[in-house]
Design an enzyme around this catalytic site. Structure first.
Site, PDB file in Angstrom:
ATOM      1  N   THR A 156      53.994  48.117  20.122  1.00 42.05           N
ATOM      2  CA  THR A 156      54.422  48.994  21.075  1.00 42.05           C
ATOM      3  C   THR A 156      55.617  47.993  21.730  1.00 42.05           C
ATOM      4  O   THR A 156      55.730  46.834  21.436  1.00 42.05           O
ATOM      5  CB  THR A 156      53.345  49.006  22.316  1.00 42.05           C
ATOM      6  OG1 THR A 156      52.408  49.618  21.927  1.00 42.05           O
ATOM      7  CG2 THR A 156      53.791  49.457  23.669  1.00 42.05           C
ATOM      8  N   VAL A 207      45.192  46.991  23.622  1.00 42.16           N
ATOM      9  CA  VAL A 207      44.485  48.008  23.493  1.00 42.16           C
ATOM     10  C   VAL A 207      44.375  48.671  25.098  1.00 42.16           C
ATOM     11  O   VAL A 207      44.096  47.982  26.176  1.00 42.16           O
ATOM     12  CB  VAL A 207      42.925  47.728  23.233  1.00 42.16           C
ATOM     13  CG1 VAL A 207      41.922  48.840  23.370  1.00 42.16           C
ATOM     14  CG2 VAL A 207      43.062  46.982  21.794  1.00 42.16           C
TER      15      VAL A 207
HETATM   16  N1  ASP Z   1      49.072  49.906  24.652  1.00 42.25           N
HETATM   17  C1  ASP Z   1      48.942  50.863  23.529  1.00 42.25           C
HETATM   18  C2  ASP Z   1      47.974  51.878  23.571  1.00 42.25           C
HETATM   19  O1  ASP Z   1      46.938  51.571  24.039  1.00 42.25           O
HETATM   20  C3  ASP Z   1      49.068  50.057  22.278  1.00 42.25           C
HETATM   21  C4  ASP Z   1      49.772  48.898  22.116  1.00 42.25           C
HETATM   22  O2  ASP Z   1      50.299  48.408  23.087  1.00 42.25           O
HETATM   23  O3  ASP Z   1      50.135  48.547  20.900  1.00 42.25           O
HETATM   24  O4  ASP Z   1      48.369  52.946  23.395  1.00 42.25           O
END
Ligand code: ASP
Length: 282
Positions: A156, A207
């Site tokens: 991300t 997450v």
């Molecule tokens: N936070 C993002 C999600 O849970 C994923 C990530 O940060 O890589 O969709």
């Protein structure tokens, strides 16, 4: 105020990615941080976080825009958000498909009364405003999808900047966790994953479910707003992830230009530019 910025490219997984990929990500972050810092000299923090996030979305190394993770039904749905520290306006798109730059759609939404759109509504809005069809899928993600490799939250992207007027802004963009149930909502286009006011700006990765459980970005910013030092605000907020082994990482800048970052497992990739030197981590 000396303009400053910090960007991130999410987590790097030693188990599912090679050292070459790690180096490539570090180099890409370094180049994007430099280009964005140049841009920040003549643009606001808000314009700059969008600019930086767009560059990150366009790089297939990262899980946002081109190169986004594929969901369990074989489709890519992306989420992105933007927050302006002065107006405190938050705008975002959730689970949008087939646009090149979700962060630009979030930017387009900012002047409207309805500033967070999901799914088909977000796509309809994008098309009405001239965002053309784009397929963000890349062969590498297809290989990962086919191997059903449940990689944890990789790549991300986000940016926090403070401009010459001392204004802060934060942006975050994601392709999600990968293999999620269609309809799952990421933290990245919520105030748990991206939050900013005149005291502090924060962009998170990790997450989404864990980040939402502690409202991570909002908690850090609120603590700094109430007078806590940025380091302590991070510490206290990350402590709240511990009871359930929450997986998260954040970047931040406060109103005095202090840059900070922390992750619950030290494998996040990011770069910052403080006006004098570029620092690339991990
Ligand atoms: N936070 C993002 C999600 O849970 C994923 C990530 O940060 O890589 O969709």
């Amino acid at each position: 105020m000396t303009p400053k910025l910090i960007i991130h490219g999410g987590f790097f997984s030693e188990s599912s990615q090679s050292v070459e990929v790690k180096i490539a990500k570090q180099n890409a972050l370094s180049e994007i941080a430099k280009a964005s810092y140049q841009y920040l000299q003549t643009h606001s923090a808000l314009e700059t976080v969008v600019f930086a996030t767009e560059l990150l979305e366009n790089d297939p190394l990262f899980n946002a825009g081109t190169g986004s993770q594929i969901q369990s039904d074989g489709k890519i749905r992306m989420s992105a958000s933007l927050m302006d520290g002065i107006t405190k306006k938050f705008s975002g798109v959730i689970n949008i498909e087939n646009v090149k730059n979700p962060i630009r759609v979030a930017e387009k939404l900012m002047p409207f009364d309805d500033t967070v759109l999901g799914g088909e509504g977000a796509l309809m809005f994008a098309r009405i405003h001239g965002f053309e069809y784009y397929d963000p899928i890349i062969p590498q993600r297809v290989v990962e999808y086919e191997a059903k490799k449940k990689a944890k939250a990789l790549g991300t992207v986000g940016c926090v900047a403070i401009d010459a007027n001392g204004n802060l802004a934060a942006a975050t963009s994601t392709g999600g966790k990968g293999f999620e149930i269609p309809g799952r909502i990421s933290d990245s286009a919520t105030t748990a994953g991206n939050f900013c006011n005149e005291f502090c700006g924060v962009s998170c990765t990790g997450v989404g479910e864990d980040i939402l459980r502690v409202a991570l970005a909002t908690k850090i910013v609120t603590r700094v707003t109430d007078g806590m030092k940025i380091k302590e605000a991070f510490q206290k907020s990350f402590d709240e992830l511990k009871p359930f082994e929450g997986f998260a990482g954040c970047i931040a800048i406060d109103k005095d230009g202090n840059i900070f970052h922390q992750d619950s497992f030290p494998s996040m990739v990011f770069a910052s530019f403080n006006g004098n030197e570029i620092v690339v981590f991990n």
